[in-house]
Design an enzyme around this catalytic site. Structure first.
Site, PDB file in Angstrom:
ATOM      1  N   ALA A  15      13.356  61.646  28.204  1.00 36.53           N
ATOM      2  CA  ALA A  15      12.389  60.625  27.796  1.00 36.53           C
ATOM      3  C   ALA A  15      11.018  61.257  27.549  1.00 36.53           C
ATOM      4  CB  ALA A  15      12.289  59.530  28.857  1.00 36.53           C
ATOM      5  N   GLY A  16      10.581  62.108  28.473  1.00 33.10           N
ATOM      6  CA  GLY A  16       9.270  62.733  28.333  1.00 33.10           C
ATOM      7  C   GLY A  16       9.197  63.647  27.124  1.00 33.10           C
ATOM      8  N   PHE A 118      34.606  54.513  27.163  1.00 31.09           N
ATOM      9  CA  PHE A 118      33.915  54.562  28.441  1.00 31.09           C
ATOM     10  C   PHE A 118      34.044  53.186  29.099  1.00 31.09           C
ATOM     11  CE2 PHE A 118      30.476  57.559  30.132  1.00 31.09           C
ATOM     12  CZ  PHE A 118      31.238  58.682  29.911  1.00 31.09           C
ATOM     13  N   GLN A 231      22.863  51.810  41.298  1.00 35.95           N
ATOM     14  CA  GLN A 231      24.243  52.064  40.879  1.00 35.95           C
ATOM     15  C   GLN A 231      24.932  53.079  41.783  1.00 35.95           C
ATOM     16  OE1 GLN A 231      25.417  53.909  36.833  1.00 35.95           O
ATOM     17  NE2 GLN A 231      26.198  51.824  36.814  1.00 35.95           N
ATOM     18  N   HIS A 233      28.125  55.386  41.735  1.00 34.13           N
ATOM     19  CA  HIS A 233      29.132  55.895  40.801  1.00 34.13           C
ATOM     20  C   HIS A 233      30.470  55.957  41.531  1.00 34.13           C
ATOM     21  CE1 HIS A 233      31.163  58.381  37.833  1.00 34.13           C
ATOM     22  NE2 HIS A 233      30.140  58.188  37.027  1.00 34.13           N
ATOM     23  N   LEU A 243      28.637  64.778  40.766  1.00 30.13           N
ATOM     24  CA  LEU A 243      29.221  63.804  39.847  1.00 30.13           C
ATOM     25  C   LEU A 243      30.494  64.321  39.178  1.00 30.13           C
ATOM     26  CD1 LEU A 243      28.923  61.159  38.148  1.00 30.13           C
ATOM     27  CD2 LEU A 243      27.605  62.513  36.528  1.00 30.13           C
ATOM     28  N   GLU A 246      32.507  59.862  34.296  1.00 29.25           N
ATOM     29  CA  GLU A 246      33.368  58.744  33.890  1.00 29.25           C
ATOM     30  C   GLU A 246      34.310  59.173  32.760  1.00 29.25           C
ATOM     31  OE1 GLU A 246      31.381  54.995  33.993  1.00 29.25           O
ATOM     32  OE2 GLU A 246      32.245  54.382  32.087  1.00 29.25           O
ATOM     33  N   ARG A 277      31.286  50.333  36.347  1.00 35.08           N
ATOM     34  CA  ARG A 277      31.126  51.159  37.556  1.00 35.08           C
ATOM     35  C   ARG A 277      31.001  50.337  38.835  1.00 35.08           C
ATOM     36  NH1 ARG A 277      27.048  55.794  35.071  1.00 35.08           N
ATOM     37  NH2 ARG A 277      28.697  56.798  33.856  1.00 35.08           N
ATOM     38  N   HIS A 345      24.091  56.812  42.410  1.00 33.37           N
ATOM     39  CA  HIS A 345      24.075  57.590  41.165  1.00 33.37           C
ATOM     40  C   HIS A 345      22.883  57.281  40.269  1.00 33.37           C
ATOM     41  CE1 HIS A 345      25.495  59.728  37.692  1.00 33.37           C
ATOM     42  NE2 HIS A 345      25.583  58.633  36.967  1.00 33.37           N
ATOM     43  N   ARG A 380      24.353  49.290  35.019  1.00 37.09           N
ATOM     44  CA  ARG A 380      24.289  50.052  33.776  1.00 37.09           C
ATOM     45  C   ARG A 380      25.681  50.515  33.363  1.00 37.09           C
ATOM     46  NH1 ARG A 380      24.498  55.287  32.593  1.00 37.09           N
ATOM     47  NH2 ARG A 380      24.156  56.091  34.682  1.00 37.09           N
ATOM     48  N   SER A 385      22.567  55.561  29.751  1.00 40.58           N
ATOM     49  CA  SER A 385      21.342  56.099  30.354  1.00 40.58           C
ATOM     50  C   SER A 385      20.743  57.200  29.489  1.00 40.58           C
ATOM     51  CB  SER A 385      21.599  56.619  31.767  1.00 40.58           C
ATOM     52  OG  SER A 385      22.451  57.725  31.750  1.00 40.58           O
TER      53      SER A 385
END
Lengths: 568, 244
Positions: A15-16, A118, A231, A233, A243, A246, A277, A345, A380, A385
């Site tokens: 994002a940054g 997914f 969330q 996971h 992780l 998925e 999830r 998660h 989510r 994400s």
């Protein structure tokens, strides 16, 4: 010393970086990152990024509207539908843009970007690069930022946001390498600081994901939203909680209990392992709680079985998963099932922003996991994400551009200097004799969160969690840091962040205690149904004059998807 | 069954802000579960025994590239190295070679990033972008696979004997990154883009003794990229061929 930038971006993840790339041609942009940007937690995302490209032969009639519907339904109708629509429309553009900038997506035989199924999605629309999608996206955006010459401050950490009368003036930063406290004045400040996973003891998140950015904004009077939605996971490796994407299930993996049964058929027979999830995590936890899990010295677990996919598919589509299993538990998923458990998660909640990434404070913006727009609502979907980070990083750059064009913005140097002095006192105050080490308080706090504010919640446990957090806050008054040297003092950094983590944990537990319904990832054993009459609304927490959170609510934006029962 | 054993960790301590103080090894004794990683132990030492110890870490799952260091003489990521993998209960930790130390196990990576930036590590195109994706076959995609996997942890940089004698050498990671783009079917950089590495500071500096390959935690083979870039340069010189 005081630094100045037109735009200050805090966080070097997707994002940054996307916001920086969008603004640096026109403005003087500075990007602060607690680690080298390429180490940011976006790197660890595995499975993919959703966009209705309709490349998959089984999804030729996919559209952004269908993507929106899946997102809204997945959110248990707590997402703001105008924002979800915007994200799903933009999705197609940003995926192509990332591809044009060099992102090496996996491909279909016709040369188009490959897409896999997914959880919670009606169509196979998750674009991916084997199981290293976050890695390739972050590398691509970092490469783009190098091309554009973005000014990066690596290993700089923000310790306070400076607001005054609804206007943001910049931040007080800490240069870890030199051990200096530096005020940075900016006309616009964007937080893209990531999620709050590490307030939980069991989390898939990197150690840097403390949520301190959210805590810093909250302490500075910025409202935060929907913090109780956390969330869990379904599939984290036991022991290390790393992780297991998925995509393992998207590619066809099974979940089995100690009897070898694909138990999801008893919970969600139509979607099976590809239910959303929140539902899969509750199903796994129920199997374990009811004695159908397996035993390991590291804890009780369920099997994630990929063996039937065959070596070729595992090596082509899930090579990263195989490497992690070999490195961290000595198991080859080609030959053996992977022992997994659900754990924390993702942070659905965060800084209260609108679809333009604006907050209550002029000149202060939020994007990515630290923000709550809300596009994910109560739960989510996988693959949304990475999408959110890039879309809202881009939209933040548009909003900031407009803001900077519209008239004079006054920032106050005097205010920054006085805040700097306060922070200096505070930091030096931590270096003293005291009976509490930061890690003992954090260990107790995070264990409280994992055991009392977890997948299944109830009133008495949440009340106990609030008491424990209060006690941890009291202990924090006696926290001490060993070394008086400020440079490369990670213990000091931990102690500073811990204060903000305490507030983050407090608002999560408080929101969970107050919300007397079950929605998405927030499941109350004592109120086990969704209650739209009383609770179809966002929770807002704002710091009060006494330092305690004041809770209010905010309307959920509904456009064309009326809330209905969420069935899969 | 998982058991706890007593380990001795000898960790190099140094602070560049106090250059008069010599580097030394500090000894920590700690009882740990044998399944624990070196990073797990470092975190416990900093938390419980010595808050002044400095090292970098983040993902703790071998994807972010923060924690490369020398572990009992061998370069690896601390997060993916289990303490039980050594024949002894003594483990020696040192910072990555070929870098200046900032403090303890933290090195100044600036030269590494400078080399990375110098080779233009981004897709370069001259044709206009299509409306949708630039087509690429899975076979073309798979050619760059191993170089895409690089996590920029600088293990190869620390292991490189050429960098030990010539700090101006581009180093394995930067050259592997250049090959990642030169091999990408979508990249359109001119052959002259390789001029920047067509000397002893670039591809011709490599000793080709494969230390970088040995050190890489992600099975990237930087030497292969260097040899391939050399071939491209020769073909271009002899036959005027483009770089693909």
């Amino acid at each position: 010393m005081m630094l100045y930038h037109d735009v200050l971006i805090v966080g070097g993840g997707l994002a940054g970086l996307r916001a920086a790339v969008g603004l640096c041609d026109k403005y003087d942009v500075g990007l602060l990152s607690k680690v080298y940007p390429i180490r940011s937690h976006s790197i660890a995302a595995q499975g993919g990024i959703n966009a209705a490209l309709a490349n998959n032969p089984n999804g030729k009639d996919d559209t952004w509207e269908k993507h929106t519907f899946d997102t809204v339904k997945g959110s248990d109708y707590l997402a703001d539908q105008d924002a979800a629509e915007l994200m799903c429309q933009e999705a197609i553009k940003v995926v192509y843009e990332m591809e044009h900038w060099g992102c090496p997506f996996s491909r279909f035989p016709d040369g188009s970007i490959a897409q896999r199924p997914f959880g919670g999605a009606g169509y196979p629309r998750t674009c991916f690069s084997t199981d290293l999608t976050g890695h390739v996206l972050l590398n691509t955006l970092y490469e783009r930022s190098v091309f554009k010459g973005v000014k990066v401050y690596p290993e700089w950490f923000v310790i306070a946001l400076v607001n005054d009368g609804g206007q943001c003036h910049g931040v007080i930063a800490f240069d870890l390498k030199n051990g200096e406290i530096v005020p940075i004045r900016a006309k616009a400040t964007l937080f893209a600081t990531g999620g709050y996973g590490r307030v939980y003891f069991y989390s898939t998140n990197a150690l840097i994901n403390t949520g301190s950015g959210i805590g810093i904004a909250y302490k500075a009077g910025v409202p935060i939203k929907d913090m109780e939605f956390v969330q869990f996971h379904p599939t984290a490796l036991i022991g290390t909680n790393i992780l297991m994407t998925e995509a393992c299930r998207g590619e066809g993996g099974y979940l089995t209990n100690k009897d070898g049964e694909r138990f999801m058929k008893r919970y969600v027979p139509n979607a099976m392992e590809l239910a959303p999830r929140d539902i899969v995590s509750r199903s796994i936890q129920t199997e374990i709680d009811e004695g159908r899990g397996l035993e390991h010295p590291l804890g009780k677990y369920i099997n994630l079985d990929l063996r039937h996919l065959g070596a070729e598919k595992i090596l082509a589509r899930l090579p990263g998963i195989r490497n992690i299993c070999l490195d961290f538990i000595g198991i080859d998923p080609i030959l053996e099932p992977i022992p997994i458990m659900p754990c924390q998660h993702y942070s659905m909640g965060g800084i209260d922003t609108n679809e333009r990434c604006e907050t209550d404070v002029k000149g202060f913006y939020g994007a990515g996991e630290c923000a709550c727009v809300s596009v994910h609502g109560a739960n989510r979907l996988g693959g949304n994400s990475l999408l959110e980070t890039i879309v809202f990083g881009k939209l933040a750059s548009f909003a900031i551009d407009e803001y900077l064009q519209n008239g004079e913005i006054k920032t106050d140097e005097g205010l920054l200097m006085s805040r700097k002095e306060e922070m200096e006192k505070k930091i030096h105050g931590l270096i003293r004799e005291g009976k509490e080490k930061p890690y003992t308080i954090l260990a107790d706090l995070s264990k409280t969160m994992s055991s009392l504010v977890g997948i299944f919640r109830k009133k008495e446990e949440l009340a106990q969690a609030l008491k424990n957090i209060e006690a941890a806050k009291e202990r924090y008054r006696h926290v001490h840091v060993s070394s008086p040297k400020l440079h490369m003092n990670h213990e000091l950094l931990n102690a500073v962040e811990l204060e903000y983590m305490l507030d983050v944990a407090h608002t999560i537990a408080l929101g969970a205690h107050l919300r007397e319904e079950s929605r998405g990832a927030h499941f109350r054993r004592d109120f086990n149904a969704r209650n739209d009459t009383d609770w179809l609304k966002h929770t807002i927490a704002k710091i009060g004059k006494d330092g305690e959170p004041v809770i209010s609510s905010k309307k959920v934006m509904i456009t064309k998807y009326q809330p209905m029962e969420r069935k899969y | 069954m998982i058991t706890a054993s007593e380990y001795t960790f000898k960790i190099l301590r140094y602070d560049a802000k106090e250059p008069e103080a010599e580097p030394f090894f500090e000894t920590y004794r700690i009882k740990v579960l044998t399944g624990l990683t070196v990073l797990g132990v470092l975190l416990r030492i900093r938390d419980e025994i010595d808050g002044t110890l400095s090292f970098r870490s983040s993902c703790r799952s071998a994807v972010c590239g923060s924690c490369a260091m020398v572990i009992n003489g061998k370069i690896d990521l601390a997060c993916r190295t289990q303490v039980a993998t050594f024949g002894s209960n003594t483990i020696v930790l040192e910072p990555l070679p070929n870098f200046e130390i900032i403090k303890d196990l933290v090195v100044d990576m600036t030269p590494f990033w400078n080399m990375y930036e110098k080779i233009k590590p981004y897709l370069i195109r001259t044709s206009a972008d299509p409306e949708k994706e630039i087509e690429q076959s899975e076979e073309e995609r798979s050619r760059i696979d191993q170089f895409v996997n690089c996590i920029l942890c600088a293990s190869c940089y620390g292991a490189c004997p050429v960098l030990a004698r010539d700090p101006e050498y581009a180093g394995p990671a930067a050259l592997a990154k250049l090959e990642r783009f030169a091999l990408d079917s979508r990249d359109e950089r001119p052959a002259s883009a390789l001029d920047a590495v067509n000397d002893e500071k670039g591809v011709w500096g490599c000793d080709t003794i494969l230390r970088c390959i040995e050190a890489c935690p992600k099975d990237v083979r930087p030497t292969d990229s260097i040899v391939s870039l050399r071939k491209k340069l020769i073909k271009h010189k002899l036959f005027g061929k483009g770089i693909r």
